[in-house]
Design an enzyme around this catalytic site. Structure first.
Site, mmCIF file in Angstrom:
data_model
loop_
_atom_site.group_PDB
_atom_site.id
_atom_site.type_symbol
_atom_site.label_atom_id
_atom_site.label_comp_id
_atom_site.label_asym_id
_atom_site.label_seq_id
_atom_site.Cartn_x
_atom_site.Cartn_y
_atom_site.Cartn_z
ATOM 1 N N ARG A 91 -2.007 -1.167 -0.597
ATOM 2 C CA ARG A 91 -1.068 -0.291 0.099
ATOM 3 C C ARG A 91 0.275 -0.974 0.276
ATOM 4 N NH1 ARG A 91 1.706 -1.065 3.855
ATOM 5 N NH2 ARG A 91 0.062 -1.742 5.248
ATOM 6 N N SER A 92 0.259 -2.287 0.559
ATOM 7 C CA SER A 92 1.514 -3.012 0.731
ATOM 8 C C SER A 92 2.340 -2.974 -0.557
ATOM 9 C CB SER A 92 1.255 -4.481 1.097
ATOM 10 O OG SER A 92 0.631 -4.568 2.354
ATOM 11 N N GLY A 131 13.990 -8.129 0.157
ATOM 12 C CA GLY A 131 14.246 -9.399 0.836
ATOM 13 C C GLY A 131 15.116 -9.227 2.067
ATOM 14 N N THR A 133 13.547 -10.560 5.573
ATOM 15 C CA THR A 133 13.077 -11.629 6.458
ATOM 16 C C THR A 133 13.407 -13.008 5.897
ATOM 17 O OG1 THR A 133 11.301 -10.253 7.274
ATOM 18 C CG2 THR A 133 10.992 -12.623 7.505
ATOM 19 N N SER A 139 11.762 -11.358 13.475
ATOM 20 C CA SER A 139 12.001 -10.212 14.357
ATOM 21 C C SER A 139 13.496 -9.994 14.625
ATOM 22 C CB SER A 139 11.274 -10.426 15.695
ATOM 23 O OG SER A 139 9.881 -10.380 15.500
ATOM 24 N N GLY A 344 -23.166 -7.907 11.892
ATOM 25 C CA GLY A 344 -23.831 -9.190 12.119
ATOM 26 C C GLY A 344 -23.378 -10.238 11.110
ATOM 27 N N GLY A 345 -24.322 -11.070 10.694
ATOM 28 C CA GLY A 345 -24.000 -12.139 9.744
ATOM 29 C C GLY A 345 -23.459 -11.597 8.437
ATOM 30 N N GLU A 368 6.483 -5.698 9.400
ATOM 31 C CA GLU A 368 7.144 -4.393 9.577
ATOM 32 C C GLU A 368 7.398 -4.097 11.053
ATOM 33 O OE1 GLU A 368 8.116 -2.346 7.189
ATOM 34 O OE2 GLU A 368 7.021 -2.987 5.404
ATOM 35 N N HIS A 371 3.853 -6.025 16.589
ATOM 36 C CA HIS A 371 3.348 -5.192 17.679
ATOM 37 C C HIS A 371 4.229 -5.375 18.925
ATOM 38 C CE1 HIS A 371 0.090 -3.081 19.850
ATOM 39 N NE2 HIS A 371 0.389 -3.880 20.847
#
Lengths: 389, 250
Positions: A91-92, A131, A133, A139, A344-345, A368, A371
């Site tokens: 998706r990225s 490009g 970041t 941020s 579980g495992g 993006e 949070h």
């Protein structure tokens, strides 16, 4: 049991469902059989670029005149959902190609740039990266150090470095954001062919997340560009932020795809895994897990769908996109972790999807707009008081 | 090469079915619908034939209420050229009126081939194709798993129980498609958007009164778990006794 517990299918138009179903079948046939191995090997499955382009997912919401599918925003969101049901890395790739490279060319580019790049990018013949970041400016992108200075012949000279760049090593073109002066409003976008002398891309090693994705560091050392390399309509930090709003919108949908994959896997496992003489799905503690997971998926789906309808009506705000990205990625991360625990495992094995999704979503939580930054965006919208200016 | 493909809207089979009040129909709440798998392979076969010849037309027909237009548009999104919706409010359990309405629509169409699935996965009668062939006086080849068409003739491989049969036939003909002939293509996103612009003709039809009616539907009995009667050689006499007396298979 399906994740469509509230019959949301009935709120989708026929072609929206058809798009969703085609991409879902593509992911089932081409992504799911190989993605676990790709993830362990740390390899983006480049062989899927051609088939994804043929299916029409690259820049699918851009107009047909540029070789794209001309879909609405809800159909585009459903594509992101289904791709991330496969893997956040897939998706990225599509998010960056469509929302962060094709979209800025469409929104800020000259007609010549659009005609040159968009059809080839829709066809997967040109891969792009974005490009913004930098190593020391995540941020706070307005602080970027990358510069573009005009030389005597009105061309541009680019210097600086970018980090965490999806598709960076395999791209043929980079949309690079650089300061043309000292101030934030001097930020402009440039189309940089990656074979230009002085441009280097280096794979970022050692990732424990998004392992089936190309993440690179870009370095520009006296990269000389012609005058028409600039995106003429770009201006100021708001231009790249507009692109990010497009991509974040897709992420709000995509995260729900990853959550659905984890839920489906957990439900199937809970019905077949026998402990103490009966399927573990019969125990209250697992049922509580599954009920919580389904509840958050239904809420997240409704949020994404309503945001899509607002976007198609042209009234969606960046703050609404922040709320949806923040909520849906956060709950998807929790759902993936709970699914991992229910398994579980076995949940730590690449044979299952839960831990891969869980690890991926930690990146999606942070990229993006983290949070926390989206929290501050909402705080500003609520109080009118800006926490980071 | 002008090919007609008859397709049917059927429930997606991965759901849990329940019987509606009245006991003669399934409860449609929560079901999803798609084109019958065998019919998708028929559409794919028609598209490949047209692509191989280089010219021609693939026409898709479906009979039923307006919702079947969604399935016609799926075939159009795969690449079929136009659709014909034979509009009928409801379709009963008798396949003869269905085949008659389809045959009437196909009769003067000038088709070189009429393709259908071997059966529909909902009712699995498998007779619509042969009845259309009978009504139109055309050769009929059923359960085709390999197909070659050249110079106005066809050569097909049919799947039989434990054997295969190779047949040759003149065109036009009715062909019903079995699993294994091909894998259908996915509609591309451009194909889905393009399908909305392709011609879809709606023709109201009146179906003959059905002579077959459903009296009662019943779900298969719940499967009960197995029974372990012992281990090793010592358990064999009891196993044989139960197979003989209880299961009555010996």
């Amino acid at each position: 049991m399906t994740t469509d517990f509230f019959a949301i299918d009935g709120s989708l138009a026929e072609e929206e469902r058809a798009v969703r179903d085609s991409v879902r079948r593509f992911v089932e046939a081409h992504v799911l059989p190989i993605i676990g191995t790709c993830y362990v090997d740390g390899r983006f499955p480049r062989e899927l670029v051609g088939p994804l382009a043929e299916l029409g997912v690259l820049g699918a919401n851009l107009p047909e005149t540029y070789g794209c599918a001309g879909l609405n925003n809800v159909a585009y969101g459903l594509i992101m959902q289904e791709l991330e049901r496969g893997d956040s890395g897939i998706r990225s790739f599509a998010s960056v190609q469509g929302a962060l490279v094709m979209y800025p060319i469409f929104a800020f580019g000259s007609e010549e740039q659009k005609r040159h790049y968009l059809p080839k990018m829709a066809a997967g013949e040109i891969i792009g990266c974005f490009g913004l970041t930098e190593p020391d400016f995540g941020s706070d992108p307005g602080g970027m150090l990358t510069t573009a200075r005009q030389d005597g012949s009105r061309g541009w000279v680019l210097n600086g470095a970018k980090m965490w760049i999806t598709n960076g090593s395999m791209a043929q073109v980079a949309v690079v954001w650089a300061k043309t002066g000292d101030a934030e409003h001097s930020i402009r976008g440039f189309l940089v062919p990656t074979d230009t002398p002085g441009f280097t891309a280096k794979d970022q090693k050692g990732k424990l997340s998004l392992r089936a994705s190309d993440t690179s560091e870009l370095v520009f050392q006296d990269v000389r560009l012609p005058a028409d390399a600039i995106l003429p309509l770009s201006g100021g930090l708001k231009s790249p932020l507009l692109c990010l709003t497009q991509a974040r919108y897709g992420i709000a949908w995509g995260a729900m795809g990853a959550a659905m994959a984890c839920f489906d896997e957990a439900v199937a496992y809970s019905k077949t895994r026998v402990m103490f003489g009966r399927p573990i799905g019969g125990f209250q503690i697992q049922q509580a897990r599954l009920a919580d997971m389904l509840t958050e998926i239904v809420k997240g789906q409704l949020l994404a769908l309503h945001l899509g309808r607002l976007k198609d009506a042209g009234t969606a705000t960046p703050q609404q996109v922040s709320l949806a990205k923040r909520n849906n990625v956060s709950v998807a991360t929790d759902i993936a972790r709970e699914a991992r625990r229910l398994l579980g495992g076995n949940g730590i094995l690449a044979e299952y999807g839960a831990m891969r999704h869980m690890e991926n979503l930690e990146s999606v939580y942070t990229y993006e707009g983290t949070h926390d930054i989206h929290t501050l965006v909402l705080g500003q919208a609520i109080t009118g008081l800006d926490a980071f200016r | 090469m002008k090919i007609a493909v008859c397709i049917k809207r059927v429930p997606v089979m991965d759901r849990r079915f329940t019987i509606a009040p009245g006991g003669t129909t399934i409860d449609e709440v929560g079901l999803a619908y798609d084109v019958n798998d065998f019919d998708l392979w028929a559409v794919e076969a028609a598209l490949r034939l047209k692509e191989q010849v280089g010219t021609g037309e693939v026409v898709v027909l479906s009979l039923g209420p307006d919702v079947v237009q969604e399935q016609i548009r799926k075939a159009l999104s795969m690449g079929a050229d136009r659709g014909i919706h034979l509009q009928a409010a409801s379709v009963g359990a008798d396949d003869l009126p269905v085949a008659r309405a389809l045959a009437d629509a196909l009769r003067d169409g000038g088709y070189d081939g009429i393709f259908l699935g071997r059966l529909a996965v909902d009712r699995a009668n498998g007779v619509t194709g042969p009845v259309i062939a009978e009504l139109l006086g055309l050769p009929c080849v059923t359960a085709v798993s390999k197909l070659e068409i050249a110079n106005g003739r066809g050569r097909a491989q049919r799947e039989l129980e434990g054997a295969q049969e190779i047949v040759e036939f003149p065109l036009p003909a009715v062909i019903t498609v079995d699993q294994g002939l091909n894998t259908e293509r996915l509609p591309t996103l451009k194909g889905i958007m393009g399908a909305k612009k392709k011609p879809l003709e709606v023709r109201p039809v009146t179906l003959d009164a059905p002579r077959v009616t459903v009296r009662r539907l019943a779900l298969p009995p719940e499967r009960i778990g197995g029974r372990i009667i012992g281990e090793g050689v010592g358990a064999v006499p009891e196993l044989v006794r139960l197979l003989h007396d209880e299961a009555k298979v010996l």
